[in-house]
Design an enzyme around this catalytic site. Structure first.
Site, short mmCIF file in Angstrom:
data_model
loop_
_atom_site.label_atom_id
_atom_site.label_comp_id
_atom_site.label_asym_id
_atom_site.label_seq_id
_atom_site.Cartn_x
_atom_site.Cartn_y
_atom_site.Cartn_z
N ASN A 8 39.74 55.31 13.96
CA ASN A 8 38.50 54.72 14.46
C ASN A 8 37.36 55.64 14.01
O ASN A 8 37.20 56.73 14.54
CB ASN A 8 38.58 54.63 15.99
CG ASN A 8 37.26 54.24 16.62
OD1 ASN A 8 36.34 53.80 15.94
ND2 ASN A 8 37.17 54.41 17.94
N TRP A 9 36.61 55.17 13.03
CA TRP A 9 35.54 56.03 12.48
C TRP A 9 34.31 56.07 13.38
O TRP A 9 33.40 56.85 13.15
CB TRP A 9 35.17 55.55 11.06
CG TRP A 9 36.09 56.09 10.01
CD1 TRP A 9 37.38 56.54 10.19
CD2 TRP A 9 35.80 56.26 8.61
NE1 TRP A 9 37.90 56.97 8.99
CE2 TRP A 9 36.96 56.80 8.00
CE3 TRP A 9 34.69 55.99 7.81
CZ2 TRP A 9 37.02 57.09 6.64
CZ3 TRP A 9 34.76 56.28 6.45
CH2 TRP A 9 35.91 56.83 5.88
N GLU A 93 34.15 53.88 24.83
CA GLU A 93 32.71 54.02 24.57
C GLU A 93 31.98 52.68 24.72
O GLU A 93 30.82 52.65 25.11
CB GLU A 93 32.50 54.63 23.17
CG GLU A 93 32.86 56.12 23.19
CD GLU A 93 33.44 56.67 21.90
OE1 GLU A 93 33.24 56.07 20.83
OE2 GLU A 93 34.13 57.71 21.98
N GLU A 158 44.15 55.49 26.03
CA GLU A 158 43.32 56.63 25.70
C GLU A 158 42.70 57.19 26.97
O GLU A 158 41.70 56.64 27.47
CB GLU A 158 42.18 56.21 24.75
CG GLU A 158 42.67 55.62 23.45
CD GLU A 158 41.56 55.63 22.39
OE1 GLU A 158 41.74 56.33 21.38
OE2 GLU A 158 40.53 54.98 22.59
N SER A 202 42.02 62.96 21.03
CA SER A 202 42.22 64.27 20.40
C SER A 202 43.57 64.42 19.69
O SER A 202 44.15 65.51 19.67
CB SER A 202 42.03 65.40 21.42
OG SER A 202 40.71 65.36 21.94
N GLY A 223 40.31 59.29 16.41
CA GLY A 223 38.88 59.31 16.13
C GLY A 223 38.56 60.39 15.11
O GLY A 223 38.71 60.21 13.90
N GLY A 224 38.13 61.54 15.61
CA GLY A 224 37.65 62.64 14.76
C GLY A 224 38.56 62.98 13.59
O GLY A 224 38.09 63.15 12.45
P1 PGA Z 1 39.30 61.37 19.19
O1 PGA Z 1 38.90 59.84 19.50
O2 PGA Z 1 40.56 61.33 18.37
O3 PGA Z 1 38.12 61.92 18.42
O4 PGA Z 1 39.51 62.03 20.51
C1 PGA Z 1 39.87 58.88 19.82
C2 PGA Z 1 39.23 57.55 20.07
O5 PGA Z 1 38.16 57.50 20.67
O6 PGA Z 1 39.79 56.50 19.67
#
Ligand code: PGA
Length: 239
Positions: A8-9, A93, A158, A202, A223-224
């Site tokens: 997920n960018w 989010e 998540e 994470s 994500g990151g």
């Molecule tokens: P993260 O984000 O890997 O940066 O914690 C995960 C996500 O929000 O899908």
């Protein structure tokens, strides 16, 4: 079950970052399914540019209606039209910054299924809920309220406190929550044992082997660590 490693960018990525996807494509991954959900601006470029790579592409959100006077929105039908295969629905989010409710998330996921996309429905408790011992109840409400009753779906657990923080749930907590989600899905849908359950929050190369070996974890939503091919490939390697 074949694992799905999804990136997920979020609101990251300019045209020059397609180079990262080019590197992923060159790696010719075979051991799992790989999905990238870039921002809408890059989605057609990804789909057209990497059509033969085997990498799947999806959106990060969609509207519940197929079309209409909804300035700034993108419908599931539009995503399908350009060749997307998936869409993330109800990411924390979106739930937090856009006050999306379980009912709205389900309407979006149903629209995605109707359009021929596979929704990735996200659920997860915030820290105060975990500390109050309510995590399982909150997640149950989210699963019952936002996962459609029929049609192919993926569910991503998540824990909100683990997203972007470097914190991850323990293997025991992940396995317990995923087993809990599987049980809830079984009470909702006859195909529950075939639904892929992703863990997110994470996830990185160093913790991916442990997380991906937990019971009922069928992949990761990243994500990151999905923004750089090198980091993402470490997670793919762990699958
Ligand atoms: P993260 O984000 O890997 O940066 O914690 C995960 C996500 O929000 O899908």
């Amino acid at each position: 079950m074949r694992k799905l490693i999804a990136g997920n960018w979020k609101m990251n990525g300019l045209k020059r970052d397609l180079e990262e996807i080019a590197q992923l494509a060159e790696s010719n991954v075979q051991n799992c399914d790989v999905l990238i959900c870039p921002p809408f601006t890059l989605l057609p470029l990804c789909i057209e540019g990497f059509a033969t790579s085997g990498i799947k592409f999806g959106g990060q959100d969609c509207h519940a209606q197929a079309s209409g006077a909804f300035t700034g929105e993108i419908s599931a039908q539009m995503l399908k039209d350009i060749g997307a295969g998936y869409v993330i629905n109800g990411h924390s989010e979106r739930r937090h910054y856009h006050q999306e409710t379980n009912g709205q998330v389900r309407a979006k996921a149903e629209a995605a299924i109707s359009a021929g996309l596979i929704p990735i429905v996200c659920v997860g408790e915030v820290l105060a809920e975990r500390e109050a011992g309510q995590a399982q109840d909150i997640v149950e409400q989210q699963v019952r309220g936002s996962v459609p009753q029929a049609g192919e779906v993926v569910v991503a657990y998540e824990p909100v406190w683990a997203i972007g923080t470097g914190l991850t749930a323990s293997s025991d907590d992940i396995a317990a929550m995923h087993t809990h989600i599987r049980k809830i899905l079984k009470s909702m849908r006859p195909d529950a044992s075939a639904i892929r359950l992703l863990y997110g929050g994470s996830v990185k190369g160093t913790n991916a082997p442990e997380i991906l070996s937990c019971e009922n974890v069928n992949g990761a939503l990243v994500g990151g660590a999905s923004l750089k091919a090198k980091d993402f490939l470490e997670i793919i390697g762990a699958a």
